[in-house]
Design an enzyme around this catalytic site. Structure first.
Site, PDB file in Angstrom:
ATOM      1  N   CYS A 224      -2.066  -2.861   7.607  1.00  0.00           N
ATOM      2  CA  CYS A 224      -1.942  -3.759   6.450  1.00  0.00           C
ATOM      3  C   CYS A 224      -0.664  -4.586   6.476  1.00  0.00           C
ATOM      4  CB  CYS A 224      -2.129  -2.974   5.168  1.00  0.00           C
ATOM      5  SG  CYS A 224      -3.851  -2.403   5.051  1.00  0.00           S
TER       6      CYS A 224
ATOM      7  N   ASP B 222       0.797  -1.244   0.000  1.00  0.00           N
ATOM      8  CA  ASP B 222       0.000   0.000   0.000  1.00  0.00           C
ATOM      9  C   ASP B 222       0.826   1.289   0.000  1.00  0.00           C
ATOM     10  OD1 ASP B 222      -1.936  -1.920   0.206  1.00  0.00           O
ATOM     11  OD2 ASP B 222      -2.797  -1.208   2.082  1.00  0.00           O
TER      12      ASP B 222
ATOM     13  N   LYS C 143      -6.835  -5.077  -3.020  1.00  0.00           N
ATOM     14  CA  LYS C 143      -7.579  -5.566  -1.846  1.00  0.00           C
ATOM     15  C   LYS C 143      -8.539  -4.503  -1.346  1.00  0.00           C
ATOM     16  CE  LYS C 143      -4.079  -4.071   1.389  1.00  0.00           C
ATOM     17  NZ  LYS C 143      -4.959  -3.163   2.152  1.00  0.00           N
TER      18      LYS C 143
HETATM   19  C1  VGL Z   1      -4.697   0.688   5.731  1.00  0.00           C
HETATM   20  C2  VGL Z   1      -6.238   1.650   7.126  1.00  0.00           C
HETATM   21  C3  VGL Z   1      -7.209   1.542   6.168  1.00  0.00           C
HETATM   22  C4  VGL Z   1      -3.294   0.244   5.499  1.00  0.00           C
HETATM   23  C5  VGL Z   1      -5.671   0.555   4.754  1.00  0.00           C
HETATM   24  O1  VGL Z   1      -2.860   0.140   4.334  1.00  0.00           O
HETATM   25  O2  VGL Z   1      -2.585  -0.020   6.507  1.00  0.00           O
HETATM   26  N1  VGL Z   1      -4.981   1.228   6.908  1.00  0.00           N
HETATM   27  N2  VGL Z   1      -6.916   0.983   4.981  1.00  0.00           N
END
Ligand code: VGL
Ligand code: ZN
Length: 211
Positions: free
Chosen positions: A151, A8, A106
């Site tokens: 994540c 991410d 995802k």
């Molecule tokens: C994430 C919060 C919401 C992450 C993704 O990538 O850690 N955190 N969505």
């Protein structure tokens, strides 16, 4: 086989993004060095939400940081982030995303969140990642990215659960730290579960010195 999984590293999780991870951009040099190491597979993940996603506070008329129950599970509500096909969901410039072999998406189902890049938060649906790693007979998974205690942590725990030897490259990660010590707790939990915590220097030494 060894797989690098970069989690991410998208505009919305970086300074100026809607869910900015403090100092998230400091991982760029580490990530770029990791991409030069001799991994057999280089994978990156994208948080990839529809506009009506259940994790967005605005969709519940609530504030970020509040929680709701989803099927009896506590869901933290976040600012709108990583809406698919928008700037916020693109890979940040500043790291060499063109060097990745495969992108895993995802959080695409509006009705459930997915911190892990393997399974949704209720472990019902899975992304293609497990099948991909098995296809290439991967034994070792190395994770870095954002955010450490969401994540990255949940991806590492699922990786361990699936039987992969799992390493977290800790200087290639940063946490949100809604509470100041959330990242420290996450590292503790990862160690308890059997993950190995490495630095970039450890990875460079390990991959350049084959057994
Ligand atoms: C994430 C919060 C919401 C992450 C993704 O990538 O850690 N955190 N969505
Ligand atoms: Zn998300």
């Amino acid at each position: 086989m060894k797989a690098l999984i970069l989690v991410d590293i998208q505009n919305d999780f970086l300074p100026n993004g809607s869910l900015a991870v403090p100092q998230g951009d400091q991982i760029f040099p580490v990530v770029n060095q990791l991409l030069k190491c001799a991994f057999d597979l280089k994978i990156a993940t994208k948080d990839w939400h529809p506009k009506n996603h259940i994790s967005f506070a605005a969709n519940h008329s609530k504030q970020p940081g509040e929680t709701v129950l989803v099927d009896g599970f506590e869901q933290i509500l976040w600012p709108v982030h990583c809406v698919k096909e928008t700037w916020g969901a693109e890979f940040a410039t500043g790291w060499d995303s063109h060097l990745v072999d495969k992108v895993i998406y995802k959080g695409t189902d509006p009705s459930i969140d997915s911190y892990s890049t393997f399974f949704d938060n209720e472990h019902v649906q899975e992304t293609p990642l497990k099948a991909y790693l098995r296809e290439y007979q991967v034994e070792e998974v190395y994770l870095a990215g954002l955010a450490t205690e969401y994540c990255v942590k949940y991806s590492a725990l699922d990786s361990l659960g699936l039987g992969f030897r799992t390493f977290v490259v800790i200087d290639g990660c940063r946490g949100v730290n809604l509470n100041a010590d959330d990242t420290d707790h996450a590292i503790h939990e990862l160690l308890q579960a059997g993950a190995e915590i490495l630095s970039l220097a450890d990875v460079q030494a390990k991959l350049n010195r084959p057994l």
